[in-house]
Design an enzyme around this catalytic site. Structure first.
Site, mmCIF file in Angstrom:
data_model
loop_
_atom_site.group_PDB
_atom_site.id
_atom_site.type_symbol
_atom_site.label_atom_id
_atom_site.label_comp_id
_atom_site.label_asym_id
_atom_site.label_seq_id
_atom_site.Cartn_x
_atom_site.Cartn_y
_atom_site.Cartn_z
ATOM 1 N N GLU A 108 0.851 -1.209 0.000
ATOM 2 C CA GLU A 108 0.000 0.000 0.000
ATOM 3 C C GLU A 108 0.881 1.252 0.000
ATOM 4 O O GLU A 108 0.632 2.209 -0.744
ATOM 5 C CB GLU A 108 -0.906 -0.008 1.242
ATOM 6 N N THR A 130 -3.164 2.922 5.905
ATOM 7 C CA THR A 130 -4.498 2.770 6.522
ATOM 8 C C THR A 130 -4.488 1.924 7.795
ATOM 9 O O THR A 130 -5.376 2.050 8.622
ATOM 10 C CB THR A 130 -5.476 2.118 5.517
ATOM 11 N N ASN A 180 -2.237 -5.461 9.518
ATOM 12 C CA ASN A 180 -3.202 -5.058 10.549
ATOM 13 C C ASN A 180 -3.365 -6.131 11.616
ATOM 14 O O ASN A 180 -3.577 -5.825 12.785
ATOM 15 C CB ASN A 180 -4.531 -4.628 9.904
#
Ligand code: SF4
Length: 277
Positions: free
Chosen positions: A128, A162, A220
């Site tokens: 990302e 994110t 994450n």
């Protein structure tokens, strides 16, 4: 009697759910279908896609693609340069970049165009971040923990991967504010990530053992593990129910067991692990 408590927010987020649902409906019998890197950081899901004939490729494979091929872009997105290379090969592009990531790419492109120096909070090698950096001609300064070791001159634009931790964002903003004269900051940490981190934080404070389910390469999920481990020494990261066997002995005395799962962990894997427990 054991109590198994699942974190209020855990498992698939909007972006990953959408990408996985769409990917499983893609059938292109006449051509070949590829994903640019693993669709999500979960080997159980990518294994099923491989069974369906969808193969992973890396950017080095682009020159070998033909117009009858289909390439799926995953939630992390890709750089503008790679996008252009795909277009030049004439392949069908199915873009499943998460809309929240597209928002970061647009901001970075816009502010880079206005002469701002881009700072990204995130992991230098995460796809990302690599993709976002491609929207400012790979000129961003990337920090993984919010520390800055370059002098900040001129106008600064700060964004985040994110899946970053809120605490790292606060560190970064504090450091930028110390020296930058003019800056804009977009807290682009995804709400789904934030919600999962908050739920994991709260639950890990009340339980005797905590199990975090998700791919070992999932950013994450790893961050959920780190957060839980701070509050509960008995925290374990497993990919699926099969890996419970290795930790069963360690959690045998725990009365309250907390469960959380990363945004790329499908519901069936979480359910299987909970039933197995
Ligand atoms: S975590 Fe957020 S940004 Fe990432 S795919 Fe899920 S919804 Fe999109």
């Amino acid at each position: 009697m054991k109590e198994i408590i699942r974190a209020a927010n855990s498992g698939f987020c909007f972006g990953v759910g959408r990408a996985v649902d769409e990917a499983f409906t893609i059938l292109r019998p006449e051509g070949k279908t590829y994903t640019m890197g693993p669709l999500i950081h979960n080997r159980d899901v990518t294994g099923k896609l491989t069974d369906q004939g969808i193969r992973e490729i890396t950017p080095e494979f682009i020159p070998m693609l033909n117009p009858e091929d289909t390439v799926i872009i995953r939630t992390h997105g890709i750089s503008m340069t790679l996008y252009d290379e795909l277009k030049a090969r004439g392949v069908e592009i199915i873009d499943l970049t998460c809309p929240y990531v597209i928002n970061i790419q647009k901001k970075v492109k816009e502010y880079h165009g206005k002469g701002y120096k881009i700072i990204i909070l995130g992991d230098l090698n995460h796809p990302e971040v690599v993709g976002i950096n491609g929207y400012c001609e790979n000129s961003a300064y990337i920090t993984k923990d919010g520390t800055i070791d370059i002098p900040l001159k001129g106008k600064i634009c700060v964004v985040s991967q994110t899946t970053e931790k809120q605490s790292n964002w606060l560190t970064l903003i504090g450091n930028v504010a110390k020296t930058a004269k003019e800056f804009v900051a977009f807290n682009t940490i995804c709400k789904a990530t934030e919600d999962r981190q908050k739920s994991a934080e709260e639950l890990s404070k009340e339980v005797d053992a905590m199990i975090v389910i998700g791919g070992k390469s999932s950013s994450n999920t790893t961050k959920l593990y780190e957060i839980c481990k701070r509050n509960c020494a008995n925290t374990f990261h497993i990919e699926n129910a099969k890996e419970l066997d290795a930790i069963r002995e360690k959690i045998k005395d725990a009365v309250k067991i907390g469960i959380t799962a990363g945004a790329s962990t499908p519901e069936w894997i979480i359910k299987e692990a909970m039933e197995n427990l």
